[in-house]
Design a protein around this motif. Structure first.
Motif, mmCIF file in Angstrom:
data_model
loop_
_atom_site.group_PDB
_atom_site.id
_atom_site.type_symbol
_atom_site.label_atom_id
_atom_site.label_comp_id
_atom_site.label_asym_id
_atom_site.label_seq_id
_atom_site.Cartn_x
_atom_site.Cartn_y
_atom_site.Cartn_z
ATOM 1 N N PHE A 121 0.836 -1.227 -0.083
ATOM 2 C CA PHE A 121 -0.040 -0.138 0.001
ATOM 3 C C PHE A 121 0.919 1.210 -0.182
ATOM 4 C CE2 PHE A 121 -2.873 -3.469 1.650
ATOM 5 C CZ PHE A 121 -3.920 -2.727 1.084
ATOM 6 N N ALA A 122 2.066 1.313 0.054
ATOM 7 C CA ALA A 122 2.901 2.414 0.477
ATOM 8 C C ALA A 122 3.426 2.789 -1.030
ATOM 9 C CB ALA A 122 4.239 1.966 0.960
ATOM 10 N N GLY A 123 3.684 4.199 -1.110
ATOM 11 C CA GLY A 123 4.422 4.971 -2.234
ATOM 12 C C GLY A 123 5.732 5.293 -1.785
ATOM 13 N N THR A 124 6.155 6.290 -2.498
ATOM 14 C CA THR A 124 7.632 6.767 -2.374
ATOM 15 C C THR A 124 7.430 8.322 -1.668
ATOM 16 O OG1 THR A 124 7.341 7.857 -4.485
ATOM 17 C CG2 THR A 124 8.273 5.534 -4.241
ATOM 18 N N THR A 125 6.379 8.774 -1.618
ATOM 19 C CA THR A 125 6.357 10.134 -0.973
ATOM 20 C C THR A 125 6.482 10.186 0.587
ATOM 21 O OG1 THR A 125 5.183 11.006 -2.701
ATOM 22 C CG2 THR A 125 4.999 12.285 -1.059
ATOM 23 N N GLU A 126 7.140 11.125 1.324
ATOM 24 C CA GLU A 126 6.947 10.940 2.716
ATOM 25 C C GLU A 126 7.221 12.691 3.111
ATOM 26 O OE1 GLU A 126 11.828 10.469 3.799
ATOM 27 O OE2 GLU A 126 10.444 8.667 3.343
ATOM 28 N N GLU A 127 6.362 13.116 4.384
ATOM 29 C CA GLU A 127 6.526 14.238 4.944
ATOM 30 C C GLU A 127 6.368 14.207 6.192
ATOM 31 O OE1 GLU A 127 2.488 15.942 3.860
ATOM 32 O OE2 GLU A 127 2.844 15.978 1.692
ATOM 33 N N SER A 128 7.299 15.027 7.011
ATOM 34 C CA SER A 128 7.466 15.308 8.268
ATOM 35 C C SER A 128 7.865 16.470 8.850
ATOM 36 C CB SER A 128 8.650 14.083 8.769
ATOM 37 O OG SER A 128 9.784 14.467 8.442
ATOM 38 N N GLY A 129 7.621 16.721 10.010
ATOM 39 C CA GLY A 129 7.977 18.135 10.525
ATOM 40 C C GLY A 129 7.922 18.189 11.927
ATOM 41 N N ILE A 130 7.977 19.476 12.539
ATOM 42 C CA ILE A 130 7.618 20.132 13.948
ATOM 43 C C ILE A 130 6.360 20.620 13.800
ATOM 44 C CG2 ILE A 130 8.360 21.359 15.698
ATOM 45 C CD1 ILE A 130 9.940 18.821 15.285
ATOM 46 N N HIS A 131 5.500 20.374 14.750
ATOM 47 C CA HIS A 131 4.198 21.193 14.731
ATOM 48 C C HIS A 131 4.561 22.500 14.783
ATOM 49 C CE1 HIS A 131 1.171 17.882 14.879
ATOM 50 N NE2 HIS A 131 1.962 17.528 15.529
ATOM 51 N N ALA A 132 3.631 23.481 13.855
ATOM 52 C CA ALA A 132 3.625 24.980 14.190
ATOM 53 C C ALA A 132 3.434 25.522 15.679
ATOM 54 C CB ALA A 132 2.776 25.326 13.268
ATOM 55 N N LEU A 144 10.048 19.716 21.495
ATOM 56 C CA LEU A 144 8.995 20.310 20.351
ATOM 57 C C LEU A 144 8.634 19.156 19.465
ATOM 58 C CD1 LEU A 144 11.274 23.029 18.925
ATOM 59 C CD2 LEU A 144 9.396 23.209 20.480
ATOM 60 N N ARG A 145 7.134 18.918 19.532
ATOM 61 C CA ARG A 145 6.373 17.820 19.096
ATOM 62 C C ARG A 145 6.310 17.404 17.628
ATOM 63 N NH1 ARG A 145 4.166 14.482 23.619
ATOM 64 N NH2 ARG A 145 4.870 15.867 25.204
ATOM 65 N N SER A 146 6.458 16.333 17.145
ATOM 66 C CA SER A 146 6.490 16.109 15.783
ATOM 67 C C SER A 146 5.596 15.340 15.129
ATOM 68 C CB SER A 146 8.272 15.269 15.394
ATOM 69 O OG SER A 146 7.927 13.852 15.974
ATOM 70 N N ALA A 172 -4.334 22.579 18.889
ATOM 71 C CA ALA A 172 -4.074 23.172 17.616
ATOM 72 C C ALA A 172 -3.079 22.237 16.768
ATOM 73 C CB ALA A 172 -3.153 24.419 18.163
ATOM 74 N N GLN A 173 -2.438 21.352 17.568
ATOM 75 C CA GLN A 173 -1.603 20.394 16.699
ATOM 76 C C GLN A 173 -2.312 19.315 15.996
ATOM 77 O OE1 GLN A 173 0.842 19.114 20.018
ATOM 78 N NE2 GLN A 173 2.389 20.655 19.701
ATOM 79 N N CYS A 174 -3.559 19.081 16.783
ATOM 80 C CA CYS A 174 -4.371 17.865 16.157
ATOM 81 C C CYS A 174 -5.055 18.409 14.996
ATOM 82 C CB CYS A 174 -5.476 17.534 17.111
ATOM 83 S SG CYS A 174 -6.377 16.141 16.744
ATOM 84 N N ARG A 175 -5.551 19.520 14.950
ATOM 85 C CA ARG A 175 -6.241 20.224 13.904
ATOM 86 C C ARG A 175 -5.456 20.602 12.587
ATOM 87 N NH1 ARG A 175 -9.746 24.802 17.189
ATOM 88 N NH2 ARG A 175 -11.804 23.508 17.375
ATOM 89 N N GLU A 176 -3.948 20.994 13.114
ATOM 90 C CA GLU A 176 -3.001 21.240 11.902
ATOM 91 C C GLU A 176 -2.650 19.786 11.196
ATOM 92 O OE1 GLU A 176 1.820 21.880 11.638
ATOM 93 O OE2 GLU A 176 0.748 22.083 13.817
ATOM 94 N N LEU A 177 -2.535 18.712 11.690
ATOM 95 C CA LEU A 177 -2.132 17.260 11.245
ATOM 96 C C LEU A 177 -3.623 16.842 10.273
ATOM 97 C CD1 LEU A 177 -0.295 15.584 10.369
ATOM 98 C CD2 LEU A 177 -0.795 14.222 12.556
#
Length: 251
Positions: A121-132, A144-146, A172-177
């Motif tokens: 089911f996986a692809g090749t795209t990935e995204e990650s970061g620190i919450h605003a 700082l949460r990721s 706020a972090q939940c809504r962002e993700l």
């Protein structure tokens, strides 16, 4: 739709766990496993490597297509991958207030979150970061949460571990993700230890998603093209302070 919740103490005979993803007459069935393994070594719930053995057992028996692991170490990917089988994995490190990576105790690498999606089911795209949004006064160990996401045409999945000391920040972090995940190809799953309860997690709800939880702070959100079939809480035998949360859905 009624949802069944049972406590599973996984063992060699507990193969009653939800099935692997498979084509059926009505579509495809998915399983999503959410774990908070408390393996960083900084919190009082730390039980050393006992949790790694238990987590591997739970993964082998539940056979998830999506695995979300919070309070993990970067070195845990290689230790859990054999139980998961062929999968794409992404690690998102938490950071100290000065921007440096938070490190796990005992030389296990960086501290953060893991998302894995089975190779089919996986692809090749990935995204990650620190919450605003970050609560930097005294959040947890000061990190700082990721977050991390693996979007793909057949299935998209994200993980996060939200603020433990400030509910408005966690919201706020939940809504962002969730807003980010809503832009990914469907079906979409967002799993994690949200550190939200009751009205707090209800305030994170948005159109296009529904959710199931463990009765405490762990949740799985799914895009509304997925119907929840079953919710299982898994006994982790005291190796961490959270049960495993196993969600079965169909599309």
């Amino acid at each position: 739709m009624a949802v069944n919740r049972v406590i599973l103490a996984l063992s060699a005979v507990a193969i009653l766990v939800a099935p692997s993803a498979a084509a059926t007459g009505t579509g495809t069935t998915f399983t999503v496993l959410q774990l908070n393994i408390c393996h960083g070594g900084m919190a009082g719930c730390y039980r050393g490597d006992a949790v790694m053995h238990k987590a591997a057992e739970v993964i082998r028996l539940s056979k998830p297509q999506v695995l979300s692991v919070n309070e993990a170490c970067s070195g845990d990917i290689d230790r859990l991958r054999p139980a998961m089988g062929p999968a794409r994995a992404l690690f998102a490190e938490a950071r100290n207030l000065d921007g440096t990576p938070v490190l796990c105790r005992g030389g296990d690498g960086r501290y953060g979150n893991i998302i894995m999606v089975s190779a089919g089911f996986a692809g090749t795209t990935e995204e990650s970061g620190i919450h605003a949004a970050q609560y930097t006064a005294a959040d947890g160990i000061g990190e700082l949460r990721s977050w991390a996401c693996l979007p793909a045409a057949r299935l998209s999945a994200c993980t996060t571990h939200l603020s433990s000391d400030n509910a408005p920040t966690a919201l706020a972090q939940c809504r962002e993700l969730i807003s980010r995940a809503a832009r990914h190809p469907r079906p979409v799953f967002v799993a994690g230890d949200l550190n939200l309860r009751g009205q707090g997690v209800r305030d994170c709800d948005r159109g296009g998603f529904s959710r199931r939880g463990d009765g405490n702070v762990q949740y799985v959100f799914a895009s509304d093209d997925v119907s929840f079939v079953r919710t299982d809480d898994i006994d982790m035998a005291g190796t961490t302070d959270h049960p495993g949360l196993l969600i079965t859905g169909s599309r």
